[in-house]
Design an enzyme around this catalytic site. Structure first.
Site, mmCIF file in Angstrom:
data_model
loop_
_atom_site.group_PDB
_atom_site.id
_atom_site.type_symbol
_atom_site.label_atom_id
_atom_site.label_comp_id
_atom_site.label_asym_id
_atom_site.label_seq_id
_atom_site.Cartn_x
_atom_site.Cartn_y
_atom_site.Cartn_z
ATOM 1 N N PRO A 67 -70.261 -28.124 -24.504
ATOM 2 C CA PRO A 67 -70.475 -26.796 -25.089
ATOM 3 C C PRO A 67 -71.062 -26.820 -26.487
ATOM 4 O O PRO A 67 -70.675 -27.641 -27.319
ATOM 5 C CB PRO A 67 -69.066 -26.181 -25.103
ATOM 6 N N ASN A 68 -71.981 -25.919 -26.691
ATOM 7 C CA ASN A 68 -72.624 -25.646 -27.988
ATOM 8 C C ASN A 68 -73.631 -26.708 -28.425
ATOM 9 O O ASN A 68 -74.312 -26.536 -29.431
ATOM 10 C CB ASN A 68 -71.574 -25.424 -29.088
ATOM 11 N N ARG A 88 -77.388 -25.339 -35.347
ATOM 12 C CA ARG A 88 -75.927 -25.217 -35.448
ATOM 13 C C ARG A 88 -75.406 -26.085 -36.590
ATOM 14 O O ARG A 88 -75.513 -27.310 -36.542
ATOM 15 C CB ARG A 88 -75.310 -25.696 -34.138
ATOM 16 N N TYR A 118 -74.348 -31.463 -38.146
ATOM 17 C CA TYR A 118 -74.973 -32.046 -36.960
ATOM 18 C C TYR A 118 -76.465 -32.356 -37.120
ATOM 19 O O TYR A 118 -77.074 -32.865 -36.182
ATOM 20 C CB TYR A 118 -74.774 -31.101 -35.760
ATOM 21 N N ASN A 176 -71.136 -36.506 -24.615
ATOM 22 C CA ASN A 176 -70.587 -35.783 -25.760
ATOM 23 C C ASN A 176 -69.914 -34.510 -25.222
ATOM 24 O O ASN A 176 -70.597 -33.540 -24.898
ATOM 25 C CB ASN A 176 -71.673 -35.421 -26.778
ATOM 26 N N ALA A 203 -66.326 -29.575 -27.998
ATOM 27 C CA ALA A 203 -64.936 -29.167 -28.260
ATOM 28 C C ALA A 203 -64.008 -29.420 -27.070
ATOM 29 O O ALA A 203 -62.782 -29.494 -27.249
ATOM 30 C CB ALA A 203 -64.899 -27.699 -28.656
ATOM 31 N N ASP A 240 -59.169 -36.178 -16.299
ATOM 32 C CA ASP A 240 -58.864 -36.456 -14.891
ATOM 33 C C ASP A 240 -60.127 -36.720 -14.075
ATOM 34 O O ASP A 240 -60.110 -37.545 -13.156
ATOM 35 C CB ASP A 240 -58.111 -35.271 -14.274
ATOM 36 N N GLU A 249 -67.911 -42.119 -24.447
ATOM 37 C CA GLU A 249 -67.718 -40.877 -25.224
ATOM 38 C C GLU A 249 -68.495 -40.997 -26.535
ATOM 39 O O GLU A 249 -68.450 -42.036 -27.199
ATOM 40 C CB GLU A 249 -66.220 -40.700 -25.506
ATOM 41 N N HIS A 267 -69.879 -38.868 -30.188
ATOM 42 C CA HIS A 267 -69.846 -37.711 -31.088
ATOM 43 C C HIS A 267 -70.830 -37.909 -32.228
ATOM 44 O O HIS A 267 -70.895 -39.009 -32.806
ATOM 45 C CB HIS A 267 -68.440 -37.495 -31.658
ATOM 46 N N ILE A 268 -71.535 -36.851 -32.572
ATOM 47 C CA ILE A 268 -72.497 -36.922 -33.678
ATOM 48 C C ILE A 268 -71.751 -37.090 -34.995
ATOM 49 O O ILE A 268 -72.108 -37.925 -35.831
ATOM 50 C CB ILE A 268 -73.354 -35.640 -33.706
ATOM 51 N N ARG A 290 -62.748 -35.077 -40.056
ATOM 52 C CA ARG A 290 -62.843 -33.612 -40.058
ATOM 53 C C ARG A 290 -61.453 -32.999 -39.850
ATOM 54 O O ARG A 290 -60.448 -33.630 -40.110
ATOM 55 C CB ARG A 290 -63.845 -33.173 -38.986
ATOM 56 N N ARG A 321 -59.472 -31.971 -34.501
ATOM 57 C CA ARG A 321 -60.515 -32.791 -33.864
ATOM 58 C C ARG A 321 -60.101 -34.258 -33.741
ATOM 59 O O ARG A 321 -60.847 -35.087 -33.222
ATOM 60 C CB ARG A 321 -61.819 -32.715 -34.662
HETATM 61 C C1 DQA Z 1 -68.738 -33.003 -31.574
HETATM 62 C C2 DQA Z 1 -67.402 -32.902 -32.329
HETATM 63 C C3 DQA Z 1 -66.510 -31.833 -31.731
HETATM 64 O O1 DQA Z 1 -65.289 -31.739 -32.454
HETATM 65 C C4 DQA Z 1 -67.205 -30.479 -31.796
HETATM 66 O O2 DQA Z 1 -66.412 -29.498 -31.179
HETATM 67 C C5 DQA Z 1 -68.572 -30.520 -31.196
HETATM 68 C C6 DQA Z 1 -69.439 -31.650 -31.525
HETATM 69 C C7 DQA Z 1 -69.710 -34.000 -32.253
HETATM 70 O O3 DQA Z 1 -70.665 -34.383 -31.604
HETATM 71 O O4 DQA Z 1 -69.515 -34.376 -33.409
HETATM 72 O O5 DQA Z 1 -69.003 -29.597 -30.522
HETATM 73 O O6 DQA Z 1 -68.486 -33.460 -30.261
#
Ligand code: DQA
Length: 132
Positions: free
Chosen positions: A10-11, A18, A23, A79, A82, A92, A104, A106-107, A113, A117
């Site tokens: 998401p997002n 954003r 990011y 990624n 959230a 699962d 996994e 994350h940027i 943070r 998170r």
């Molecule tokens: C994220 C970190 C998450 O906490 C956040 O909700 C994101 C981006 C990152 O790539 O740093 O949407 O996954």
């Protein structure tokens, strides 16, 4: 040619506009084009998929579980956005497809943070983690 999935939650479709201080200014299409070109150089076919819907991400993990079992996929770079911090269903799904390696990613450095998170439901099911 084996497949690799670049999976974004998401997002992450908003990358580029954003919270750029967090990011950066690189857009998701830019990231995906880079991954495709780099994957091809290494001899892999890179598929990119983004969704704001948890179930669509779960369906994609299931699909790649089947492709991996058939010897047609190498793994997934994921990624989860959230959903990282909320989704037992994604945990699962990764566990449920068995041997599929999911990395996994994350940027941002989520551990530097907000406290909400710091916990990931995905990490215990992941084959590896890249953060920050
Ligand atoms: C994220 C970190 C998450 O906490 C956040 O909700 C994101 C981006 C990152 O790539 O740093 O949407 O996954």
């Amino acid at each position: 040619m084996k497949k690799i999935l670049i999976l974004n939650g998401p997002n992450l479709n908003l990358l580029g506009t954003r919270e750029p201080a967090q990011y950066g200014y690189t857009t998701l299409p830019d990231v995906e084009a880079f991954c495709k070109a780099h994957g091809e150089k290494l001899g892999y076919a890179v598929e990119c998929f983004q969704s704001n819907w948890e179930g669509a991400l779960i369906d994609k993990i299931h699909e790649y579980g089947r492709l991996h079992a058939a010897g047609e996929a190498l793994g997934v770079v994921f990624n989860p956005g959230a959903f990282t911090h909320t989704s037992i269903a994604l945990h699962d799904a990764i566990k449920g497809v068995g041997a599929l390696p999911v990395i996994e990613c994350h940027i941002s450095n989520v551990h530097a943070r907000e406290e909400f998170r710091h916990h990931s439901w995905v990490s215990p099911a992941a084959a590896g983690i890249v953060i920050g």
